[in-house]
Motif scaffolding. Structure first.
Motif, mmCIF file in Angstrom:
data_model
loop_
_atom_site.group_PDB
_atom_site.id
_atom_site.type_symbol
_atom_site.label_atom_id
_atom_site.label_comp_id
_atom_site.label_asym_id
_atom_site.label_seq_id
_atom_site.Cartn_x
_atom_site.Cartn_y
_atom_site.Cartn_z
ATOM 1 N N GLN A 94 0.825 -1.225 0.000
ATOM 2 C CA GLN A 94 0.000 0.000 0.000
ATOM 3 C C GLN A 94 0.853 1.267 0.000
ATOM 4 O O GLN A 94 0.401 2.304 0.486
ATOM 5 N N VAL A 146 4.159 -0.909 3.466
ATOM 6 C CA VAL A 146 4.401 0.344 2.736
ATOM 7 C C VAL A 146 5.870 0.458 2.336
ATOM 8 O O VAL A 146 6.344 1.543 1.991
ATOM 9 N N PRO A 208 -2.671 -0.644 15.025
ATOM 10 C CA PRO A 208 -1.975 0.175 14.026
ATOM 11 C C PRO A 208 -3.032 0.850 13.162
ATOM 12 O O PRO A 208 -4.195 0.419 13.146
ATOM 13 N N SER A 214 -4.520 -5.284 8.250
ATOM 14 C CA SER A 214 -3.251 -5.969 8.525
ATOM 15 C C SER A 214 -3.490 -7.123 9.494
ATOM 16 O O SER A 214 -4.528 -7.209 10.143
ATOM 17 N N ALA A 221 6.016 -9.942 11.986
ATOM 18 C CA ALA A 221 7.110 -9.989 11.011
ATOM 19 C C ALA A 221 7.708 -8.611 10.748
ATOM 20 O O ALA A 221 8.845 -8.505 10.273
ATOM 21 N N GLU A 273 10.501 -10.310 8.662
ATOM 22 C CA GLU A 273 9.900 -9.906 7.375
ATOM 23 C C GLU A 273 9.800 -11.056 6.366
ATOM 24 O O GLU A 273 10.057 -10.880 5.180
ATOM 25 N N GLY A 277 11.007 -17.654 7.643
ATOM 26 C CA GLY A 277 9.963 -18.659 7.594
ATOM 27 C C GLY A 277 8.599 -17.992 7.633
ATOM 28 O O GLY A 277 8.491 -16.763 7.605
ATOM 29 N N VAL A 278 7.579 -18.824 7.727
ATOM 30 C CA VAL A 278 6.202 -18.327 7.775
ATOM 31 C C VAL A 278 5.712 -18.433 9.216
ATOM 32 O O VAL A 278 5.641 -19.544 9.770
HETATM 33 C C1 LIG Z 1 -2.787 3.093 5.884
HETATM 34 C C2 LIG Z 1 -1.686 2.368 6.581
HETATM 35 C C3 LIG Z 1 -1.455 2.609 7.921
HETATM 36 C C4 LIG Z 1 -0.433 1.936 8.594
HETATM 37 N N1 LIG Z 1 -0.274 2.149 9.931
HETATM 38 C C5 LIG Z 1 0.668 1.466 10.608
HETATM 39 C C6 LIG Z 1 0.813 1.638 12.016
HETATM 40 O O1 LIG Z 1 0.068 2.389 12.654
HETATM 41 N N2 LIG Z 1 1.768 0.926 12.638
HETATM 42 C C7 LIG Z 1 2.589 0.060 11.956
HETATM 43 O O2 LIG Z 1 3.429 -0.573 12.578
HETATM 44 N N3 LIG Z 1 2.482 -0.103 10.622
HETATM 45 C C8 LIG Z 1 1.550 0.550 9.937
HETATM 46 N N4 LIG Z 1 1.403 0.369 8.581
HETATM 47 C C9 LIG Z 1 2.290 -0.570 7.881
HETATM 48 C C10 LIG Z 1 1.739 -2.025 7.835
HETATM 49 O O3 LIG Z 1 0.353 -2.030 8.091
HETATM 50 C C11 LIG Z 1 2.470 -2.890 8.850
HETATM 51 O O4 LIG Z 1 3.790 -3.113 8.403
HETATM 52 C C12 LIG Z 1 1.790 -4.239 9.129
HETATM 53 O O5 LIG Z 1 2.439 -4.852 10.208
HETATM 54 C C13 LIG Z 1 1.796 -5.180 7.943
HETATM 55 O O6 LIG Z 1 0.906 -6.238 8.225
HETATM 56 P P1 LIG Z 1 0.284 -7.114 7.041
HETATM 57 O O7 LIG Z 1 -0.466 -8.231 7.651
HETATM 58 O O8 LIG Z 1 -0.444 -6.263 6.106
HETATM 59 O O9 LIG Z 1 1.605 -7.675 6.382
HETATM 60 P P2 LIG Z 1 2.009 -7.706 4.851
HETATM 61 O O10 LIG Z 1 1.998 -6.346 4.284
HETATM 62 O O11 LIG Z 1 1.236 -8.745 4.152
HETATM 63 O O12 LIG Z 1 3.520 -8.191 4.993
HETATM 64 C C14 LIG Z 1 4.505 -7.365 5.563
HETATM 65 C C15 LIG Z 1 5.817 -8.157 5.710
HETATM 66 O O13 LIG Z 1 5.645 -9.191 6.663
HETATM 67 C C16 LIG Z 1 5.830 -10.461 6.061
HETATM 68 N N5 LIG Z 1 4.787 -11.343 6.616
HETATM 69 C C17 LIG Z 1 3.447 -11.123 6.624
HETATM 70 N N6 LIG Z 1 2.836 -12.154 7.260
HETATM 71 C C18 LIG Z 1 3.797 -13.017 7.630
HETATM 72 C C19 LIG Z 1 3.812 -14.270 8.302
HETATM 73 N N7 LIG Z 1 2.681 -14.841 8.737
HETATM 74 N N8 LIG Z 1 4.998 -14.888 8.513
HETATM 75 C C20 LIG Z 1 6.158 -14.329 8.105
HETATM 76 N N9 LIG Z 1 6.200 -13.149 7.457
HETATM 77 C C21 LIG Z 1 5.048 -12.504 7.232
HETATM 78 C C22 LIG Z 1 5.698 -10.240 4.563
HETATM 79 O O14 LIG Z 1 6.421 -11.196 3.821
HETATM 80 C C23 LIG Z 1 6.254 -8.833 4.423
HETATM 81 O O15 LIG Z 1 7.658 -8.869 4.392
HETATM 82 C C24 LIG Z 1 0.399 1.030 7.884
HETATM 83 C C25 LIG Z 1 0.151 0.792 6.529
HETATM 84 C C26 LIG Z 1 -0.880 1.446 5.882
HETATM 85 C C27 LIG Z 1 -1.133 1.160 4.431
#
Ligand SMILES: Cc1cc2nc3c(=O)[nH]c(=O)nc-3n(C[C@H](O)[C@H](O)[C@H](O)COP(=O)(O)OP(=O)(O)OC[C@H]3O[C@@H](n4cnc5c(N)ncnc54)[C@H](O)[C@@H]3O)c2cc1C
Length: 538
Positions: A94, A146, A208, A214, A221, A273, A277-278
């Motif tokens: 995003q 992001v 967050p 999320s 991660a 990240e 692993g997962v």
């Molecule tokens: C509008 C907006 C607001 C945000 N606000 C915040 C905030 O307030 N605080 C904050 O910390 N971040 C924020 N973020 C950033 C983002 O939401 C975080 O980084 C969040 O933790 C990502 O979670 P996700 O499930 O979407 O992970 P993804 O975007 O799907 O993945 C992020 C990373 O984690 C890895 N990953 C995901 N799931 C797993 C898993 N199960 N095992 C191993 N690796 C995994 C992925 O490979 C990737 O490297 C924001 C983003 C947006 C777009």
């Protein structure tokens, strides 16, 4: 205030909206609804600039998605999809760069397949197959990264890329009421896990801004940070134990309230990240749902005065759950204040006692630090309430802004107090100069999202006129200038947005060299074929 349709409700009451119909951005379906003239006028009035064009996202049937290079094996057929729309929706996160490319229907880096495991043993089978077939495997939670964390921008001799979407692993498996902990699967989004915990009268209270989409796995991660501004800021503090499937086998720590037995296995996975692993599930500390809340907003001359008041609060051992210090531009643009003054938003909560007494003490400290109380309580139209609505609506509003030609992105960092004042001005001025050179005009505002006894996390927002077709170059130039300024002034390239692919260059320069060597060696031993999210973090 500029408002967005579909704006989410108050924190903790958000439901996932339209995730399935979404085609572009945070929540925009295809065809995208038109943007009303009065919304565009409001954007122009608040920001002082605006484009004379609006762009609709290219619909799925006209998008550019490279054909899949990988055939689905029969043994894994029930877990894998090669549907082009599915692959497109797993191409990006995003970030502004992601939104612009997907707006134009450009999905050249789409994964070849999308996998949806239902169990840990499904994940094991998938990783074994990826290792054998030399396929890169990218864990995918909510796709709200992001920093390019989920984009299959993969170099090397991989035969293809499989994105592993954890959405089918979304249950709260168990609740331990005695220890106040819950075992939660990694693919649970904020609303899904809160809904299940609510049945037990419990909450994780980890919000967050991306809470709605999320996932727990993504938070772990990326070492995400929630709304707690003064105490348990990062998800790290809520972790009892984490389980992950790695190419070398199951990684599972003991559930313990604390342990001094060597380096922590959980800390290795936090922030990994997807490169080791997962993550499949974790035990997290939960708490009774809060019953008492108190809120207020206080205006200050500038951000530095607001920050100084917060330092006094922390020294007086007053630690409100939520604190956000907005500079004058941010307070004005979000509509929280009608004049350009800095604003401190204060929120207290407790499951056991009224918070009014503590709020009174906090306001006394704010007054003594030169603050003027704007309002207290949760009455409608309060500065705090307006800011909170703007905060939850921001991802929806961003869809509108990007379509209406506004370059719109954020970046964040952290710094100790003794360097704070000079640091913020240096980063802000450097970024403003870059914005003016690249875009001709624009705003660079700053808020402080998290506070520590020894420092804080400044968070910057850039809003500027985009030049259609040139947006990626525009943002890249601004991002380089801002990141260089952060590193040169002693900050971190990220406080909570993670490293991903986009911050790698600056992370490489920030971390100690022997530590980088140790990380690479650890990765090589756990993931000898190098299949786990290649190109991210390391
Ligand atoms: C509008 C907006 C607001 C945000 N606000 C915040 C905030 O307030 N605080 C904050 O910390 N971040 C924020 N973020 C950033 C983002 O939401 C975080 O980084 C969040 O933790 C990502 O979670 P996700 O499930 O979407 O992970 P993804 O975007 O799907 O993945 C992020 C990373 O984690 C890895 N990953 C995901 N799931 C797993 C898993 N199960 N095992 C191993 N690796 C995994 C992925 O490979 C990737 O490297 C924001 C983003 C947006 C777009």
């Amino acid at each position: 205030m500029i408002s967005a349709t579909g704006a989410a409700a108050e924190e903790g009451q958000l439901e996932e909206s339209g995730a399935n119909e979404r085609w572009w951005g945070w929540a925009t379906p295809s065809p995208a609804p038109p943007i009303a003239d009065d919304v565009r006028r409001a954007i122009r009035e608040r920001l002082g600039f605006g484009a004379d064009w609006v762009e609709d996202p290219v619909p799925p049937e006209r998008a550019t998605i490279a054909p899949s290079r990988v055939a689905i094996p029969r043994a894994l057929a029930e877990l894998l999809s090669d549907d082009p729309r599915d692959r497109a929706l797993h191409t990006y996160g995003q970030s502004y760069r992601d939104l612009v490319r997907s707006l134009r229907g450009s999905f050249e880096t789409a994964p070849d397949l999308v996998a949806r495991p239902r169990t840990e043993s499904d994940v094991e089978r998938l990783l074994a197959w990826c290792s054998e077939e030399r396929l890169a495997a990218i864990p995918f939670g909510g796709g709200t990264s992001v920093v390019g964390g989920v984009e299959p921008r993969v170099e090397g001799d991989y035969r293809g890329v499989v994105t592993i979407d954890l959405s089918r692993l979304a249950r709260v498996r168990a609740v331990d009421r005695e220890s106040l902990a819950a075992c939660i699967e990694a693919g649970a989004t904020g609303p899904k896990l809160e809904q299940q915990l609510r049945a037990h009268g419990l909450t994780l209270r980890f919000y967050p801004q991306s809470f709605e989409r999320s996932t727990l796995g993504g938070w772990l991660a990326t070492r995400a940070a929630g709304h707690f501004a003064t105490f348990q800021q990062h998800i790290d503090e809520l972790v009892e134990s984490i389980t992950a499937v790695t190419p070398a086998g199951l990684w599972q720590s003991r559930r313990l309230p604390g342990s001094g037995a060597g380096p922590s296995p959980d800390r290795w996975l936090l922030g990994s990240e997807g490169t080791l692993g997962v993550i499949t599930h974790a035990w997290l500390r939960v708490r009774p749902r809060p019953r008492y809340r108190a809120r207020a907003s206080v205006a200050f001359g500038d951000l530095h005065a607001a920050a100084s008041a917060v330092r006094s609060l922390l020294r007086a051992e007053l630690e409100p759950a939520n604190l956000r210090a907005l500079d004058a531009d941010e307070a004005y643009v979000t509509g929280a204040l009608d004049e350009r003054r800095a604003l401190l938003v204060i929120g207290l909560e407790s499951a056991v006692e009224q918070q009014e007494g503590e709020l009174e003490q906090i306001l006394d400290v704010c007054r003594a630090s030169g603050g003027e109380i704007v309002d207290r309580g949760a009455q409608s139209g309060s500065a705090e309430g307006v800011w909170r609505s703007a905060f939850t609506a921001a991802p929806y509003l961003r869809d509108l802004l990007v379509r209406a030609g506004v370059l719109c992105e954020t970046f964040e960092t952290a710094i100790t107090w003794e360097r704070f004042g000079e640091f913020v001005e240096r980063v802000r001025q450097t970024t403003r100069r870059a914005v003016e050179e690249v875009c001709g005009a624009g705003l660079v505002s700053c808020r402080i999202t998290h506070f520590y006894p020894d420092g804080c996390a400044p968070y910057f927002t850039v809003l500027a006129p985009a030049r259609q077709g040139d947006e990626l170059r525009q943002w890249d130039e601004i991002k380089v200038a801002a990141s260089e300024a952060i590193l040169a002034a002693g900050g971190t390239i990220t406080h909570h947005h993670a490293v991903g692919r986009d911050h790698r260059e600056w992370y490489r320069r920030q971390r100690p060299v022997p530590f980088a060597t140790a990380l690479a060696a650890a990765k090589a031993s756990i993931d000898p074929a190098g299949i786990m999210n290649p190109g991210a973090l390391l």
